[in-house]
Write a protein that holds these residues in place. Sequence first.
Motif, PDB file in Angstrom:
ATOM      1  N   ASP A 136      18.539  46.828  29.877  1.00 26.04           N
ATOM      2  CA  ASP A 136      17.622  47.179  30.962  1.00 26.04           C
ATOM      3  C   ASP A 136      16.796  48.407  30.591  1.00 26.04           C
ATOM      4  O   ASP A 136      15.575  48.440  30.787  1.00 26.04           O
ATOM      5  N   VAL A 139      14.162  47.504  27.832  1.00 22.99           N
ATOM      6  CA  VAL A 139      12.967  46.831  28.346  1.00 22.99           C
ATOM      7  C   VAL A 139      12.089  47.816  29.116  1.00 22.99           C
ATOM      8  O   VAL A 139      10.861  47.824  28.978  1.00 22.99           O
ATOM      9  N   ASN A 143       9.170  48.162  26.599  1.00 24.50           N
ATOM     10  CA  ASN A 143       8.217  47.150  27.075  1.00 24.50           C
ATOM     11  C   ASN A 143       7.957  47.328  28.570  1.00 24.50           C
ATOM     12  O   ASN A 143       8.257  46.430  29.375  1.00 24.50           O
ATOM     13  N   TYR A 146       6.076  44.612  30.754  1.00 20.83           N
ATOM     14  CA  TYR A 146       6.774  43.349  31.011  1.00 20.83           C
ATOM     15  C   TYR A 146       8.042  43.536  31.840  1.00 20.83           C
ATOM     16  O   TYR A 146       8.701  42.549  32.182  1.00 20.83           O
ATOM     17  N   TYR A 147       8.378  44.790  32.145  1.00 20.56           N
ATOM     18  CA  TYR A 147       9.649  45.084  32.824  1.00 20.56           C
ATOM     19  C   TYR A 147       9.817  44.332  34.149  1.00 20.56           C
ATOM     20  O   TYR A 147      10.869  43.726  34.380  1.00 20.56           O
ATOM     21  N   VAL A 150      10.443  40.580  33.131  1.00 21.87           N
ATOM     22  CA  VAL A 150      11.682  40.318  32.381  1.00 21.87           C
ATOM     23  C   VAL A 150      12.906  40.602  33.234  1.00 21.87           C
ATOM     24  O   VAL A 150      13.862  39.817  33.263  1.00 21.87           O
ATOM     25  N   VAL A 155      16.974  37.339  37.249  1.00 21.27           N
ATOM     26  CA  VAL A 155      17.530  37.639  35.926  1.00 21.27           C
ATOM     27  C   VAL A 155      18.635  38.681  36.034  1.00 21.27           C
ATOM     28  O   VAL A 155      19.692  38.559  35.396  1.00 21.27           O
TER      29      VAL A 155
END
Length: 326
Positions: A136, A139, A143, A146-147, A150, A155
């Motif tokens: 976690d 990400v 990133n 995109y967090y 994703v 998820v």
Amino acid sequence: MQSKYVNLQRTNKFKITDTNLTVPIEFVLLGFSDIPQLHWFLFGIFFFIYMIILLGNGLIILITRVEPTLQTPMYFFISNLSFLEICYVSVTLPRMLMDLFTLKGNISFLACATQMCLFLILGGTECFLLAVMAYDRYVAICNPLYYPIVMSSKVCTQLVVGSWVIGVPIQVGQTYQILSLPFCESNQINHFFCDMPPLLRLACGNIFVNELVVFIFVVLIVTIPFMLILASYSRIISTILKLPSKTGRTKAFSTCSSHLIVVFLFYGSASITYLKPKSNKYEETDKLLSVFYTILTPMFNPLIYSLRNKDVTGALKKIFTRLLAL
């Protein structure tokens, strides 16, 4: 206190199978019977710690549910970790408190098997959940665009459920293969709960294969998640060091430092206990390490995540202000 445990050892608590192997009807948890003069002091200390664990982790669960600013994936995982810690410590600590209070350590074969199985399942769950929390943070920092996609609510739920169930078949199998071993003429477990290392010390004959199987499973459950955590944080640290702003680097490090402290506290003591060679000279060391990762780490978690986290401390202040205003 010592004499009570010795008398229990001398009772016939074994049944003989057709192959002349002994199967214990019950075990005796020696716990801290070697220091009987301190049993009331230990009872008070561990009872106080248990209350802190329940209140501290319970408070984290509460504030992450009622405070809108904490409705994020990171705090969703933290609240699940707090719930896991309550379950984890409740498998061993109430039993130890009862043994200290009654000066007895008798535990039936079924109760011992149940305790060990639940302890292994919850310990394995914590290993996987800590790895999920590292992913976690990876990400979120590496990133960030995109967090939200994703780490969606679906998820996050799937990752938590997967952490709980993925190790269950392995740990049930571990419990069965250890408690199926023939035991020597002693039912005394030199520990304060039923765990793999002290039970393996009671087993008879050549148990190299069993120890090898335990080692392999520990590597799968403990080492692989830990390597994933290290891989995630190596990328995270590399990304943080490239940030142009000192304020950004400080904020990023602060969000990860709490999780890293918990990881090293838990994995450090647990790895030493389960990956080192079996030897009777390590029995007292095992007990001390077990106190650390089964009792002290769950106690430290709320302090680490609250005192080092401005969002949590801010949410606590809001809740207390609302309560005082009533």
